[in-house]
Design an enzyme around this catalytic site. Structure first.
Site, PDB file in Angstrom:
ATOM      1  N   HIS A  17     115.010  21.298  69.742  1.00 29.99           N
ATOM      2  CA  HIS A  17     116.145  20.404  69.490  1.00 29.99           C
ATOM      3  C   HIS A  17     116.944  20.201  70.778  1.00 29.99           C
ATOM      4  O   HIS A  17     117.339  19.084  71.114  1.00 29.99           O
ATOM      5  CB  HIS A  17     117.098  20.993  68.425  1.00 29.99           C
ATOM      6  CG  HIS A  17     116.515  21.063  67.062  1.00 29.99           C
ATOM      7  ND1 HIS A  17     116.469  22.245  66.349  1.00 29.99           N
ATOM      8  CD2 HIS A  17     115.961  20.127  66.264  1.00 29.99           C
ATOM      9  CE1 HIS A  17     115.927  22.018  65.170  1.00 29.99           C
ATOM     10  NE2 HIS A  17     115.598  20.741  65.090  1.00 29.99           N
ATOM     11  N   LYS A  41     124.703  22.573  46.505  1.00 30.27           N
ATOM     12  CA  LYS A  41     123.996  23.849  46.546  1.00 30.27           C
ATOM     13  C   LYS A  41     124.896  24.903  47.173  1.00 30.27           C
ATOM     14  O   LYS A  41     125.525  24.668  48.205  1.00 30.27           O
ATOM     15  CB  LYS A  41     122.708  23.727  47.366  1.00 30.27           C
ATOM     16  CG  LYS A  41     121.674  22.839  46.722  1.00 30.27           C
ATOM     17  CD  LYS A  41     120.419  22.820  47.565  1.00 30.27           C
ATOM     18  CE  LYS A  41     119.362  21.926  46.933  1.00 30.27           C
ATOM     19  NZ  LYS A  41     118.151  21.875  47.759  1.00 30.27           N
ATOM     20  N   ARG A  92     107.551  16.002  67.511  1.00 33.60           N
ATOM     21  CA  ARG A  92     106.680  17.038  68.049  1.00 33.60           C
ATOM     22  C   ARG A  92     105.221  16.630  67.961  1.00 33.60           C
ATOM     23  O   ARG A  92     104.435  16.935  68.846  1.00 33.60           O
ATOM     24  CB  ARG A  92     106.893  18.362  67.292  1.00 33.60           C
ATOM     25  CG  ARG A  92     108.263  18.967  67.507  1.00 33.60           C
ATOM     26  CD  ARG A  92     108.521  20.153  66.592  1.00 33.60           C
ATOM     27  NE  ARG A  92     108.542  19.691  65.207  1.00 33.60           N
ATOM     28  CZ  ARG A  92     107.832  20.236  64.220  1.00 33.60           C
ATOM     29  NH1 ARG A  92     107.064  21.269  64.429  1.00 33.60           N
ATOM     30  NH2 ARG A  92     107.912  19.754  63.003  1.00 33.60           N
ATOM     31  N   SER A 130     112.105  24.682  63.235  1.00 34.26           N
ATOM     32  CA  SER A 130     113.043  25.600  62.577  1.00 34.26           C
ATOM     33  C   SER A 130     112.308  26.495  61.582  1.00 34.26           C
ATOM     34  O   SER A 130     112.652  27.666  61.420  1.00 34.26           O
ATOM     35  CB  SER A 130     114.146  24.815  61.870  1.00 34.26           C
ATOM     36  OG  SER A 130     114.945  24.147  62.809  1.00 34.26           O
TER      37      SER A 130
END
Length: 157
Positions: A17, A41, A92, A130
């Site tokens: 990132h 959430k 990516r 991640s």
């Protein structure tokens, strides 16, 4: 002033990132690092929203032109609120391109003024996600290899 948003869950913000952000800073005067979350959430990810903010602050402390924000709705709604017409997306792999191009087309349909800018991650970081970092953390590995300088996850515990 040339402005853009760099949206994502950033759970956590990785060196990949950061690599994309560095490239984007060559094109824009101000970049909003926009952390998306689902407010319905209780826990939305591995790191809390506040921890994600702290990780990004640590990673970008030496950079200028960065503002961190959060948002619970559509990315294009945030673009409208901030008066931003460019969305930065890191790539990516070709799989990322396929997914991101569909999202870009949907965004363009809903907000014709918005442009999505795809920035490929440097080859040395193209395998980092991640998800990989979270897996390393869950299994007690050394995630510092995949995080930007200045990020020390031990302070979050």
């Amino acid at each position: 002033m040339r402005k853009a948003i760099f949206p994502g869950s950033f759970d956590p913000f990785t060196i990949g990132h950061y690599d994309v952000l560095e490239s984007a800073l060559k094109l824009f005067d101000k970049i909003y690092i926009a952390i998306g979350y689902n407010s319905t959430k209780e826990r939305n990810g591995y790191f809390t929203l506040q921890q994600r903010i702290e990780i990004i602050k640590a990673a970008t402390a030496h950079l200028s032109g960065i503002e961190i924000c959060t948002y619970p709705d559509l990315t294009i709604d945030l673009c409208r609120r901030l008066g931003v017409q460019c969305i930065i997306r890191g790539l990516r792999t070709t799989t990322d391109f396929e997914l991101e191009s569909v999202i870009a087309q949907a965004n363009k349909k809903m907000y014709p003024d918005v442009v999505s800018l795809f920035i490929p991650a440097s080859q040395e970081y193209s395998f980092i996600s991640s998800t990989v970092v979270r897996d390393v953390l869950i299994h007690g590995g050394d995630a510092s290899l995949f995080l930007p300088r200045g990020v020390d996850l031990s302070i979050l515990k």
